[in-house]
Design a protein around this motif. Structure first.
Motif, PDB file in Angstrom:
ATOM      1  N   GLY A  15     -17.142  -3.244   1.581  1.00  0.00           N
ATOM      2  CA  GLY A  15     -15.823  -3.780   1.946  1.00  0.00           C
ATOM      3  C   GLY A  15     -15.965  -4.902   2.959  1.00  0.00           C
ATOM      4  N   GLN A  46     -11.101  -7.085   7.047  1.00  0.00           N
ATOM      5  CA  GLN A  46     -11.194  -7.184   8.507  1.00  0.00           C
ATOM      6  C   GLN A  46     -12.073  -6.101   9.120  1.00  0.00           C
ATOM      7  OE1 GLN A  46      -6.932  -7.171   8.609  1.00  0.00           O
ATOM      8  NE2 GLN A  46      -6.847  -5.225   9.702  1.00  0.00           N
ATOM      9  N   ALA A  47     -12.039  -4.917   8.526  1.00  0.00           N
ATOM     10  CA  ALA A  47     -12.827  -3.806   9.111  1.00  0.00           C
ATOM     11  C   ALA A  47     -14.319  -4.056   8.896  1.00  0.00           C
ATOM     12  CB  ALA A  47     -12.392  -2.476   8.493  1.00  0.00           C
ATOM     13  N   ASP A  63     -18.572  -6.849  -1.184  1.00  0.00           N
ATOM     14  CA  ASP A  63     -17.101  -6.920  -1.254  1.00  0.00           C
ATOM     15  C   ASP A  63     -16.635  -7.235  -2.683  1.00  0.00           C
ATOM     16  OD1 ASP A  63     -14.484  -6.966   0.061  1.00  0.00           O
ATOM     17  OD2 ASP A  63     -14.491  -9.081  -0.467  1.00  0.00           O
ATOM     18  N   ALA A  64     -15.599  -6.531  -3.105  1.00  0.00           N
ATOM     19  CA  ALA A  64     -15.139  -6.642  -4.499  1.00  0.00           C
ATOM     20  C   ALA A  64     -14.325  -7.911  -4.764  1.00  0.00           C
ATOM     21  CB  ALA A  64     -14.306  -5.413  -4.853  1.00  0.00           C
ATOM     22  N   GLU A  65     -13.830  -8.540  -3.698  1.00  0.00           N
ATOM     23  CA  GLU A  65     -12.972  -9.714  -3.925  1.00  0.00           C
ATOM     24  C   GLU A  65     -13.780 -10.947  -4.306  1.00  0.00           C
ATOM     25  OE1 GLU A  65      -9.726  -7.452  -3.277  1.00  0.00           O
ATOM     26  OE2 GLU A  65      -9.789  -9.514  -4.027  1.00  0.00           O
ATOM     27  N   ALA A  70      -7.486  -7.303   1.730  1.00  0.00           N
ATOM     28  CA  ALA A  70      -6.178  -7.019   1.117  1.00  0.00           C
ATOM     29  C   ALA A  70      -5.207  -8.164   1.320  1.00  0.00           C
ATOM     30  CB  ALA A  70      -5.593  -5.744   1.711  1.00  0.00           C
ATOM     31  N   LEU A 118       2.524 -11.443   9.814  1.00  0.00           N
ATOM     32  CA  LEU A 118       2.069 -10.326  10.635  1.00  0.00           C
ATOM     33  C   LEU A 118       3.179  -9.883  11.570  1.00  0.00           C
ATOM     34  CD1 LEU A 118      -0.661 -11.362   9.563  1.00  0.00           C
ATOM     35  CD2 LEU A 118      -1.635 -10.733  11.739  1.00  0.00           C
ATOM     36  N   PHE A 119       2.994  -8.690  12.128  1.00  0.00           N
ATOM     37  CA  PHE A 119       4.008  -8.256  13.090  1.00  0.00           C
ATOM     38  C   PHE A 119       3.496  -8.425  14.524  1.00  0.00           C
ATOM     39  CE2 PHE A 119       2.469  -4.143  11.088  1.00  0.00           C
ATOM     40  CZ  PHE A 119       1.484  -3.860  12.013  1.00  0.00           C
ATOM     41  N   ILE A 134     -18.594  -7.994  -5.668  1.00  0.00           N
ATOM     42  CA  ILE A 134     -19.391  -6.822  -6.068  1.00  0.00           C
ATOM     43  C   ILE A 134     -18.526  -5.583  -5.846  1.00  0.00           C
ATOM     44  CG2 ILE A 134     -21.374  -5.375  -5.485  1.00  0.00           C
ATOM     45  CD1 ILE A 134     -22.904  -7.912  -4.810  1.00  0.00           C
ATOM     46  N   VAL A 146     -18.398  -1.764  -5.771  1.00  0.00           N
ATOM     47  CA  VAL A 146     -19.287  -0.591  -5.685  1.00  0.00           C
ATOM     48  C   VAL A 146     -18.626   0.571  -6.427  1.00  0.00           C
ATOM     49  CG1 VAL A 146     -20.193   1.153  -4.090  1.00  0.00           C
ATOM     50  CG2 VAL A 146     -20.383  -1.302  -3.533  1.00  0.00           C
ATOM     51  N   ARG A 204      -6.355  -0.888  -2.672  1.00  0.00           N
ATOM     52  CA  ARG A 204      -6.682  -0.582  -4.071  1.00  0.00           C
ATOM     53  C   ARG A 204      -6.200   0.798  -4.482  1.00  0.00           C
ATOM     54  NH1 ARG A 204     -10.965  -3.604  -6.675  1.00  0.00           N
ATOM     55  NH2 ARG A 204     -11.009  -5.615  -5.657  1.00  0.00           N
ATOM     56  N   SER A 207       6.839  -2.936   5.017  1.00  0.00           N
ATOM     57  CA  SER A 207       6.860  -3.533   3.654  1.00  0.00           C
ATOM     58  C   SER A 207       8.276  -3.457   3.077  1.00  0.00           C
ATOM     59  CB  SER A 207       5.924  -2.762   2.723  1.00  0.00           C
ATOM     60  OG  SER A 207       4.628  -2.826   3.151  1.00  0.00           O
ATOM     61  N   ALA A 253      -6.412   0.379  11.415  1.00  0.00           N
ATOM     62  CA  ALA A 253      -6.060  -0.405  10.219  1.00  0.00           C
ATOM     63  C   ALA A 253      -5.387  -1.710  10.618  1.00  0.00           C
ATOM     64  CB  ALA A 253      -5.149   0.390   9.294  1.00  0.00           C
ATOM     65  N   THR A 254      -5.604  -2.131  11.859  1.00  0.00           N
ATOM     66  CA  THR A 254      -5.028  -3.422  12.275  1.00  0.00           C
ATOM     67  C   THR A 254      -6.170  -4.334  12.731  1.00  0.00           C
ATOM     68  OG1 THR A 254      -4.769  -2.778  14.593  1.00  0.00           O
ATOM     69  CG2 THR A 254      -2.920  -2.317  13.095  1.00  0.00           C
ATOM     70  N   LEU A 255      -5.898  -5.617  12.714  1.00  0.00           N
ATOM     71  CA  LEU A 255      -6.918  -6.599  13.074  1.00  0.00           C
ATOM     72  C   LEU A 255      -7.450  -6.330  14.479  1.00  0.00           C
ATOM     73  CD1 LEU A 255      -4.940  -9.527  11.550  1.00  0.00           C
ATOM     74  CD2 LEU A 255      -7.383  -9.243  11.101  1.00  0.00           C
TER      75      LEU A 255
HETATM   76  P1  FAD Z   1      -8.843  -4.395   3.276  1.00  0.00           P
HETATM   77  O1  FAD Z   1      -8.230  -5.573   3.907  1.00  0.00           O
HETATM   78  O2  FAD Z   1      -8.154  -3.747   2.123  1.00  0.00           O
HETATM   79  O3  FAD Z   1     -10.308  -4.839   2.836  1.00  0.00           O
HETATM   80  C1  FAD Z   1     -11.111  -3.930   2.108  1.00  0.00           C
HETATM   81  C2  FAD Z   1     -12.070  -4.763   1.275  1.00  0.00           C
HETATM   82  O4  FAD Z   1     -12.913  -3.855   0.575  1.00  0.00           O
HETATM   83  C3  FAD Z   1     -11.347  -5.596   0.222  1.00  0.00           C
HETATM   84  O5  FAD Z   1     -11.908  -6.883   0.158  1.00  0.00           O
HETATM   85  C4  FAD Z   1     -11.613  -4.829  -1.081  1.00  0.00           C
HETATM   86  O6  FAD Z   1     -11.702  -5.666  -2.205  1.00  0.00           O
HETATM   87  C5  FAD Z   1     -12.956  -4.233  -0.775  1.00  0.00           C
HETATM   88  N1  FAD Z   1     -13.245  -3.030  -1.564  1.00  0.00           N
HETATM   89  C6  FAD Z   1     -12.439  -1.974  -1.817  1.00  0.00           C
HETATM   90  N2  FAD Z   1     -13.069  -1.081  -2.602  1.00  0.00           N
HETATM   91  C7  FAD Z   1     -14.331  -1.594  -2.833  1.00  0.00           C
HETATM   92  C8  FAD Z   1     -15.453  -1.154  -3.565  1.00  0.00           C
HETATM   93  N3  FAD Z   1     -15.446   0.015  -4.204  1.00  0.00           N
HETATM   94  N4  FAD Z   1     -16.551  -1.944  -3.604  1.00  0.00           N
HETATM   95  C9  FAD Z   1     -16.575  -3.124  -2.940  1.00  0.00           C
HETATM   96  N5  FAD Z   1     -15.541  -3.605  -2.208  1.00  0.00           N
HETATM   97  C10 FAD Z   1     -14.429  -2.840  -2.174  1.00  0.00           C
HETATM   98  N6  FAD Z   1      -2.449  -5.377  10.044  1.00  0.00           N
HETATM   99  C11 FAD Z   1      -2.430  -6.061  11.227  1.00  0.00           C
HETATM  100  O7  FAD Z   1      -3.428  -6.048  11.946  1.00  0.00           O
HETATM  101  N7  FAD Z   1      -1.331  -6.768  11.638  1.00  0.00           N
HETATM  102  C12 FAD Z   1      -0.208  -6.838  10.865  1.00  0.00           C
HETATM  103  O8  FAD Z   1       0.766  -7.488  11.257  1.00  0.00           O
HETATM  104  C13 FAD Z   1      -0.183  -6.147   9.622  1.00  0.00           C
HETATM  105  N8  FAD Z   1       0.912  -6.222   8.828  1.00  0.00           N
HETATM  106  C14 FAD Z   1       0.895  -5.567   7.640  1.00  0.00           C
HETATM  107  C15 FAD Z   1       2.020  -5.650   6.823  1.00  0.00           C
HETATM  108  C16 FAD Z   1       2.010  -4.997   5.610  1.00  0.00           C
HETATM  109  C17 FAD Z   1       3.227  -5.087   4.753  1.00  0.00           C
HETATM  110  C18 FAD Z   1       0.875  -4.288   5.173  1.00  0.00           C
HETATM  111  C19 FAD Z   1       0.851  -3.596   3.824  1.00  0.00           C
HETATM  112  C20 FAD Z   1      -0.240  -4.187   5.979  1.00  0.00           C
HETATM  113  C21 FAD Z   1      -0.229  -4.824   7.229  1.00  0.00           C
HETATM  114  N9  FAD Z   1      -1.327  -4.756   8.067  1.00  0.00           N
HETATM  115  C22 FAD Z   1      -1.337  -5.417   9.255  1.00  0.00           C
HETATM  116  C23 FAD Z   1      -2.476  -3.898   7.742  1.00  0.00           C
HETATM  117  C24 FAD Z   1      -3.601  -4.701   7.137  1.00  0.00           C
HETATM  118  O9  FAD Z   1      -3.175  -5.571   6.130  1.00  0.00           O
HETATM  119  C25 FAD Z   1      -4.575  -3.733   6.505  1.00  0.00           C
HETATM  120  O10 FAD Z   1      -4.628  -2.567   7.228  1.00  0.00           O
HETATM  121  C26 FAD Z   1      -5.932  -4.383   6.467  1.00  0.00           C
HETATM  122  O11 FAD Z   1      -5.984  -5.276   5.408  1.00  0.00           O
HETATM  123  C27 FAD Z   1      -6.990  -3.314   6.365  1.00  0.00           C
HETATM  124  O12 FAD Z   1      -8.207  -3.994   6.495  1.00  0.00           O
HETATM  125  P2  FAD Z   1      -9.505  -3.348   5.844  1.00  0.00           P
HETATM  126  O13 FAD Z   1     -10.633  -4.279   6.051  1.00  0.00           O
HETATM  127  O14 FAD Z   1      -9.611  -1.949   6.324  1.00  0.00           O
HETATM  128  O15 FAD Z   1      -9.122  -3.235   4.302  1.00  0.00           O
END
Ligand code: FAD
Length: 355
Positions: A14, A17-18, A37-39, A45, A55-56, A101, A103, A135, A177, A332-334
């Motif tokens: 993945g 941001q995380a 990363d799958a994208e 996301a 963003l909020f 990619i 996984v 996803r 949302s 789950a936030t930046l």
């Molecule tokens: P993701 O951003 O989902 O990234 C995960 C990555 O892993 C993706 O690229 C995906 O393709 C990849 N992946 C998944 N499965 C696989 C696999 N099997 N193999 C390879 N790659 C894979 N957050 C904030 O900080 N501030 C905000 O203001 C905010 N507002 C939001 C508003 C809404 C409406 C929503 C829905 C969310 C908001 N968020 C906000 C939350 C934030 O968008 C998500 O929590 C954040 O994207 C999570 O980051 P992540 O890296 O954990 O996951």
């Protein structure tokens, strides 16, 4: 035929941001690591968020470790500004991201874990799952839903209000949302809004900063073994970002209790009355995207993986980062993922040094 299996200290699954935040801290160790990363490009996301999503929290409260998000045109950064920031962040720190990619599986081997994607495989001494939840959209069961002949989509697939002009649209879900999509669709369609409990709007001067401070207060209370009931609101509360504020002035933000059932052309309310509906937009959240961990047999009946901090309780070579409070308050936030990305990198480095 499996391609040659390369071996790394750490594989991060993945590159949202995380995953990037963890990569930033792993970079400081001497560990070899790869981010799969799958994208097709950076942004996680955010690449799939709807066009007008903002963003909020302001830019400087939406930054990953090491580099403040550059000031943005509006108070709250847009989806495209976040994607641009995450892409530049990868480049800035030379993070080893391989994409696209997907996984499919993580398996145990004699001396570590094997990460598989189709015919390719990588060996790792430690694996971090940072796959987010986008996803894995969640739609609750509702009586009669299969018989409904109108259109249905989850917020994960919502892009803009254009397809709904002149329709009767039902929006289900009382978080950010739901409120932001209601605010937008109500400008082109006749909308109704259903929420499980009355939506909780934050005061106008409260934005993500306060939510993050509250989440930190709750996290501190938990660390010190204090109760958190008395501590106010969380990320499910609605921030009055400009589009939602504007919808309030149009008197649109009125939610109803859940309806009794679907009918073929709409819904039936508890009092027996019916409403014709053309489209339902489910803003009912997500579940962690963890199907790739299925071969390890460690997922519980809530679909999560029991963890101590971010480390799997059942598989000590596996960590999980960025899934929300169960993997660290506000993770789950930046800005919130920094804390657990840092501690996870340190824990992995110590673990590998001990082997
Ligand atoms: P993701 O951003 O989902 O990234 C995960 C990555 O892993 C993706 O690229 C995906 O393709 C990849 N992946 C998944 N499965 C696989 C696999 N099997 N193999 C390879 N790659 C894979 N957050 C904030 O900080 N501030 C905000 O203001 C905010 N507002 C939001 C508003 C809404 C409406 C929503 C829905 C969310 C908001 N968020 C906000 C939350 C934030 O968008 C998500 O929590 C954040 O994207 C999570 O980051 P992540 O890296 O954990 O996951």
């Amino acid at each position: 035929m499996i391609g040659a299996m390369t071996r790394h200290d750490v594989i991060i699954i993945g590159g949202g941001q995380a995953g990037l935040s963890l990569g930033y801290f792993l970079r400081r160790t001497q560990r070899s690591f790869l981010i799969l990363d799958a994208e097709g490009g950076p942004g996680g996301a955010w690449r799939h968020a709807w066009e007008s999503l903002c963003l909020f929290s302001p830019a400087n409260w939406s930054s990953l470790a090491g580099w403040l998000m550059p000031a943005t045109a509006q108070a709250f950064p847009t989806r495209d500004e976040v994607i641009d920031y995450l892409g530049r962040y990868e480049d800035r720190y030379g993070l080893p991201v391989r994409r696209p990619i997907l996984v499919n599986a993580v398996e145990r081997s004699n001396d570590g874990l094997i990460v598989r994607s189709g015919d390719n495989a990588w060996q790792a001494r430690a694996v971090v799952s940072a796959t987010g939840n986008w996803r894995h959209p969640h739609i609750p069961t509702y009586p009669g839903r299969e018989a409904f002949t109108g259109m249905q989509l989850h917020s994960a697939d919502y892009v803009s209000p254009a397809p709904f002009v002149g329709q009767r649209v039902l929006i289900i879900g009382g978080g950010n949302s739901g409120a932001q999509i209601l605010a937008e669709v109500s400008q082109v369609a006749e909308t109704s809004w259903v929420t499980e409990k009355p939506p909780h709007f934050l005061p106008d001067d409260v934005d993500g900063r306060v939510l993050f401070e509250r989440a930190t207060e709750r996290w501190r209370a938990q660390q010190e073994g204090r109760t958190t009931e008395h501590l106010p609101g969380g990320f499910g509360d609605i921030v009055m970002v400009p589009p939602v504020d504007q919808a309030r002035s149009r008197n649109v933000l009125h939610a109803r209790e859940p309806f009794a059932r679907f009918t073929p052309h709409g819904v039936q309310w508890a009092d027996g009355s019916e409403a014709a509906i053309d489209t339902v937009i489910w803003c009912t959240g997500f579940r962690p995207a963890l199907s790739h961990l299925q071969p390890l047999g460690i997922t519980d009946d809530t679909g999560r993986v029991p963890v101590t901090g971010t480390r799997s309780s059942a598989e000590p070579r596996l960590w999980l980062v960025g899934y929300g409070d169960w993997t660290g308050m506000a993770s789950a936030t930046l800005i919130g993922v920094m804390r657990t990305a840092r501690s996870t990198a340190q824990e992995i480095d110590t673990f590998l040094a001990s082997r």
